[in-house]
Design a protein around this motif. Structure first.
Motif, short mmCIF file in Angstrom:
data_model
loop_
_atom_site.label_atom_id
_atom_site.label_comp_id
_atom_site.label_asym_id
_atom_site.label_seq_id
_atom_site.Cartn_x
_atom_site.Cartn_y
_atom_site.Cartn_z
N ARG B 42 45.51 38.18 39.49
CA ARG B 42 44.23 38.85 39.67
C ARG B 42 44.48 40.28 40.09
NH1 ARG B 42 40.00 36.03 43.31
NH2 ARG B 42 39.92 34.69 41.50
N PRO B 45 40.06 45.74 42.19
CA PRO B 45 39.11 46.49 41.36
C PRO B 45 39.65 47.83 40.86
CG PRO B 45 38.03 45.64 43.32
CD PRO B 45 39.48 45.33 43.48
N ASN B 57 42.10 31.71 37.85
CA ASN B 57 41.33 32.32 36.76
C ASN B 57 40.74 31.27 35.84
OD1 ASN B 57 41.51 35.07 37.33
ND2 ASN B 57 43.60 35.16 36.50
N TYR B 254 35.15 41.03 28.37
CA TYR B 254 35.83 40.97 29.67
C TYR B 254 37.06 41.86 29.70
CZ TYR B 254 32.98 37.63 32.14
OH TYR B 254 31.94 37.05 32.81
N ARG B 258 34.58 45.08 30.85
CA ARG B 258 34.44 44.78 32.27
C ARG B 258 35.76 44.89 33.03
NH1 ARG B 258 30.82 39.62 33.45
NH2 ARG B 258 29.01 40.00 32.14
N GLU B 260 38.05 42.83 33.43
CA GLU B 260 38.45 41.60 34.15
C GLU B 260 39.64 41.01 33.42
OE1 GLU B 260 37.35 39.62 36.70
OE2 GLU B 260 35.20 39.89 36.98
#
Lengths: 297, 292
Positions: B42, B45, B57, B254, B258, B260
């Protein structure tokens, strides 16, 4: 009344069989309409002035044929903020497709030849891995590939797309050539070897001259795949280096103000013309080669 | 069976092997492993630090209603495209096979959708069903159905299925036709002499003989449907809302919109597993059959 049972041996001219054939042709015709309507509407719309589209003449042919939408789509319609039409992007696509098709076809031919005529330990394993490559969902390689292109300094460039398409096309080109060369007698290769020809001597002077059917299928396949690609184009290029398919999508999605459907459709024609031409002129060979290769397994 | 030609030493095959191995490793195996690796990390940000999170995840993914939705959508979409693609392609092939004259012309005609890029096909069907000016939207509304794929999720789904089927039939039609034409005429004539009507001839003899073609057609259709991206982006962009959001569009959003990355990689791995579940048994049986 026994007519239907003897169909295929004798064809008696009865009313029932004529009716059946009529039905058959009607159905085939209807499906042909399903197939061709999108293209016919595309062409008709691209040739109409905007007022004619706005009117209620939905299915009608254009009354005042105009090439103005096509010209606008070619060099002045706006793709994002850049208003030079599809022209620069079509050039991008050409700069991408030509080297990528040539490279992947040549390498695929060498691979197919090596895998069938110079069998070595591990050849089956390599072939298995390549088959895996033919089915791998490209979404899996997007992120790592973006990083690799970054390392190589090819991120966001047409050169990067050439590399990506060559590498991921190899699985298919190898498959096509392997299936073709499997059918070529080993004796020919042996004879050439006895005569003193080396690996590449045999490849260029014996194998390639026999391979036009496989070459045609591979080149058409690769050309279609690469020209029509969208995923790699949208993921690995930005703005100025977009291929035509991505630019078309941006053009259709981004036109602000009055929606110019005729320009959209003209742009779609421009992006579709290269592959359509290939199939009109060489489709027969493609169909023949594809069917033969596929049935051989 | 005589021995295959081989070069004397061991060096040459190895040389041949190396570039191949290198390409396979660098561009296929490494990315797949990278995706796997990425899927257990992960990122914070700002993309500064990554931490190992194990299967978290995947856990997040399987609890993400958006992902579960895309999974459901892909099942409906793949099943619909595979079934309608098979049925229409087979029907067309049987009809084209019976009409010997003109079959070649028909074949060339039918290859047209195959030549058109999915992204372009998306634009075409988007236009035909455009709620304000599309011909087909107009026709459907004239029949009494209030078509609007920009509002109704069901309409959007139907649209994506119609367009995708349109794009896929060509290929399967060609295979079915080739398969039909490879069946010896004498077999069909024998059946006719024994008194079998056309229906019994097809169900009892022709269709069973087409089994291998069926199998590969199903595999090709299903795996293409699971991977669908271009056409959906051009037609509906996954909308309205999330009604036509497929794993491929989910993963793309994603990863590239985004950021992610962990979730995107996990969904890519899920996709790989799904495709492999469809394709590997098929490839295995193909390879075994190839060896005889």
């Amino acid at each position: 009344m026994r007519a239907r049972q003897t169909h295929g041996i004798v064809r008696p001219k009865s009313a029932a069989s004529t009716l059946l054939r009529l039905l058959l042709f009607t159905l085939l015709g209807l499906f042909a309409l399903y197939y061709l309507m999108p293209l016919l509407v595309m062409i008709a719309t691209a040739l109409k002035p905007l007022e004619e589209i706005r009117g209620s003449t939905l299915l009608s042919l254009p009354r005042n044929v105009t090439l103005e939408p096509a010209l606008r789509a070619w060099d002045s319609a706006c793709v994002g903020v850049r208003c030079e039409g599809l022209k620069p992007y079509v050039w991008n696509s050409i700069a991408m497709v030509v080297p990528a098709v040539l490279l992947s076809t040549l390498l695929g031919a060498i691979n197919g030849y090596a895998l069938t005529k110079w069998r070595f330990r591990g050849a089956d394993l390599i072939f298995g891995l390549m088959l895996f490559g033919a089915f791998i969902p490209f979404q899996v390689v997007l992120l790592p590939m973006a990083r690799t292109l970054g390392y190589l300094g090819l991120a966001g460039s047409v050169g990067g797309l050439v590399l990506v398409h060559t590498v991921y096309g190899l699985a298919f080109t190898t498959l096509f050539f392997r299936n073709f060369f499997v059918g070529v007698s080993d004796g020919i290769v042996q004879a050439a070897k006895v005569d003193g020809a080396g690996f590449f001597g045999i490849f260029f002077r014996v194998m390639l001259p026999m391979a036009p059917p496989a070459i045609v299928v591979t080149v058409i396949w690769q050309f279609t795949q690469i020209w029509n690609d969208f995923l790699f184009g949208i993921a690995f290029t930005a703005g100025d280096s977009n291929p035509a398919t991505v630019a078309l999508n941006n053009l259709v999605a981004s036109s602000t103000g009055v929606k110019e459907y005729n320009v959209d459709m003209a742009a779609a024609i421009i992006a579709a013309v290269p592959t359509l031409l290939v199939y009109v002129f060489a489709g027969r060979y493609f169909i023949r080669g594809l069917a033969a290769g596929a049935l051989k397994g | 069976m005589h021995k295959k030609v081989t070069f004397g030493g061991f060096a040459f095959p190895l040389m041949l092997l190396l570039p191949q191995l290198a390409i396979t490793l660098v561009f296929f195996i490494w990315p797949a492993l990278q995706a796997l690796y990425q899927s257990v990390l992960r990122q914070d940000p700002f993309g500064l630090r990554t931490t190992f999170v194990g299967l978290a995840n995947f856990e997040r993914l399987l609890n993400d209603p958006l992902y579960l939705n895309s999974f459901q959508v892909t099942i409906v979409f793949s099943a619909a495209v595979t079934i309608s693609g098979l049925v229409i392609a087979l029907l067309l092939a049987v009809m084209a096979d019976r009409v010997i004259k003109g079959a070649t012309g028909y074949k060339t005609l039918l290859i047209v959708p195959y030549a058109v890029a999915p992204a372009i096909a998306g634009v075409l069907w988007w236009f035909l069903f455009n709620p304000s000016i599309g011909i087909l939207a107009y026709a459907v509304r004239a029949l009494g159905y209030p078509w609007n794929h920009q509002i109704s999720g069901t309409d959007a789904m139907i649209l994506v299925i119609i367009a995708s089927t349109w794009k896929q039939i060509s290929y399967n039609f060609l295979f079915f036709l080739a398969g039909l034409q490879a069946i010896p005429r004498s077999l069909i004539e024998a059946a006719a002499i024994d008194g079998a009507g056309p229906w019994r001839t097809y169900v009892g003899i022709v269709l069973p003989m087409l089994r291998p073609v069926f199998l590969s057609a199903i595999i090709v259709l299903a795996h293409l449907a699971i991977k669908s991206f271009d056409l959906v982006v051009a037609l509906t962009a996954g909308g309205p809302g999330i009604a036509t959001d497929l794993p491929a569009t989910f993963m793309y959003a994603y990863a590239f919109q985004r950021s992610e990355l962990g979730l995107a990689a996990a969904s890519a791995v899920m996709m790989l597993v799904t495709i492999m579940a469809v394709v590997v048994p098929y490839l295995y049986s193909e390879l075994r059959a190839g060896r005889r």
